[in-house]
Enzyme design. Structure first.
Site: not given
Ligand code: GLU
Length: 428
Positions: A118
């Protein structure tokens, strides 16, 4: 030889709060059930890599401002790290660590061949121009570029970022590499290697499991009632797809306020209002209500689709929804989980419920790497298939072990990651 110092405090301190404590409490529960030792727990509780960068921004008025950003790669035992990039004034390193850990479990649970990551930049994007956001994004990308790439770590949109952000990251990275690298981000514009169905994928997935959860409790979705917290990338389309399934969406909120209609909100009209005004507030065909009313509404289904920690010890007992489907990451604290469990509520956990986004991110990455694009139907069918398969296996494990869905989902995911660790072995 003396033992290494712990790089980060691994155990939730008594009384400590916040998403990282929540994530580690959930992990501890799973590793205890799995009978894992302290060493394995510590490995799984600790990010593999993390970087904090400063981002000097030249503002449009000529002044300079210093922002801070993070990228945390929690795990890459099963494949490249994967996860969103968040722009929010509340971003801090512990939050990003928790979100990265949840990405690892989400990818493992849905069996997409990724670890978890993240990123976050502490910024309120509403107060910056597009040109400023582009400069922030490009500088942040340039700072983290040694760590990312289609085989290393693949960012995607999250709160406060969108397909434009992903296009800027892709471009900045590609310019540095000297050639176009479509697979470095997902959630890109369709005209730039994005996947059909990606923009609505998280919400589609939320609604697939929400409808399955309603049916599992003997509630017909057509005629059921729902409330949705958040009207952004996840909540908005969740409300739309629920309404399309015949569920009456009685209450919706965003960061500015909430609206309620006892007969059900006209979701397409509400979407038009939001496009015109930027908020659900002031919607003519609904009554303005306090934001908490959405979490406490007397409905069959509650979809928290905003941020972490909104269902806590102090409000969980006021939740009246029979089913809670977590569109957001980490909306329920472990204390609230216990209260909801005792009250007989069914909580469908984030790592299952909101996995549709990363599933279609995976499809986008596969398409980009092969330079071959799928039709919308292909994407939607494969998404539904994966969501419903995971729904089935989490329910099966919960019933077999006599544990809540969150614990079952975490156990399944953690076991897959631990297996990958064990099969690879420790180097050196
Ligand atoms: N931000 C989204 C999540 O928390 C998508 C993450 C992604 O597609 O890599 O799942």
């Amino acid at each position: 030889m003396t033992a290494l110092q712990e790089p980060v405090a691994l155990h939730p301190a008594p009384g400590a709060t916040g998403p990282l404590n929540d994530a580690r409490t959930q992990l501890r529960e799973a590793t205890t059930l799995l009978g894992y030792d302290e060493g394995l727990y510590s490995m799984l509780a600790t990010p593999r890599r993390e970087v904090t960068v400063s981002i000097p921004l030249r503002r449009d008025d000529g002044s300079t401002e210093l922002l801070v950003g993070h990228r945390v790669q929690h795990n890459f035992s099963r494949g490249p790290a994967k996860g969103g990039l968040r722009y929010s004034p509340d971003v801090d390193l512990d939050e990003v660590r928790a979100l990265a850990m949840w990405m690892t479990w989400k990818c493992a649970l849905l069996d997409v061949p990724y670890g978890g990551a993240k990123g976050g930049v502490r910024i309120d994007p509403r107060h910056y121009s597009q040109a400023e956001l582009e400069r922030v994004t490009r500088r942040y990308t340039s700072e983290i570029s040694p760590l990312i790439g289609p085989e290393r770590d693949i960012p995607a949109p999250d709160i406060g970022t969108d397909e434009k952000t992903m296009a800027w990251i892709m471009d900045t990275y590609s310019v540095q590499q000297g050639h176009t690298v479509l697979g470095v981000t997902t959630g890109k514009p369709i005209s730039l290697g994005g996947s059909r169905g990606r923009a609505t994928a998280t919400s589609r997935g939320v609604v697939h499991v929400a409808l399955a959860a309603l049916r599992s409790r003997g509630i017909d979705p057509a005629g059921a009632t729902a409330s949705v917290q958040g009207f952004g990338k996840v909540g908005r389309y969740a409300a739309r797809f629920l309404a399309e399934a015949g569920t009456r969406v009685l209450a919706v909120s965003d960061q500015y306020g909430a609206v309620f209609a006892s007969g059900g909100l006209d979701v397409p009209a509400l979407e038009k209002h939001v496009d015109a005004t930027g908020s659900v507030v002031g919607f003519a065909d609904g009554d303005e209500v306090p934001a908490e009313a959405v979490l406490e509404a007397d409905v069959d289904l509650l979809v928290p689709a905003a941020v972490e920690g909104v269902l806590r010890a102090d409000n969980a007992s006021r939740v009246r929804a029979r089913i809670i489907v977590e569109g957001a990451n980490g909306p329920t604290t472990p204390e609230a989980d216990r209260i909801l469990q005792e009250a007989g509520r069914l909580v469908v956990p984030d790592i299952l419920a909101n996995a549709g986004g990363v599933i279609v991110s995976y499809f986008e990455w596969v398409q980009a790497n092969q330079a071959y694009w799928w039709s919308e139907n292909e994407v939607e069918d494969r998404l539904a298939e994966r969501m419903l398969a995971a729904w089935g296996s989490v329910n099966e494990a919960a019933a077999r072990l006599g544990i809540p869905l969150r614990t079952a989902a975490t156990v399944l995911a953690v076991e897959r990651v631990a297996q990958a660790h064990q099969l690879r072995g420790l180097y050196p």
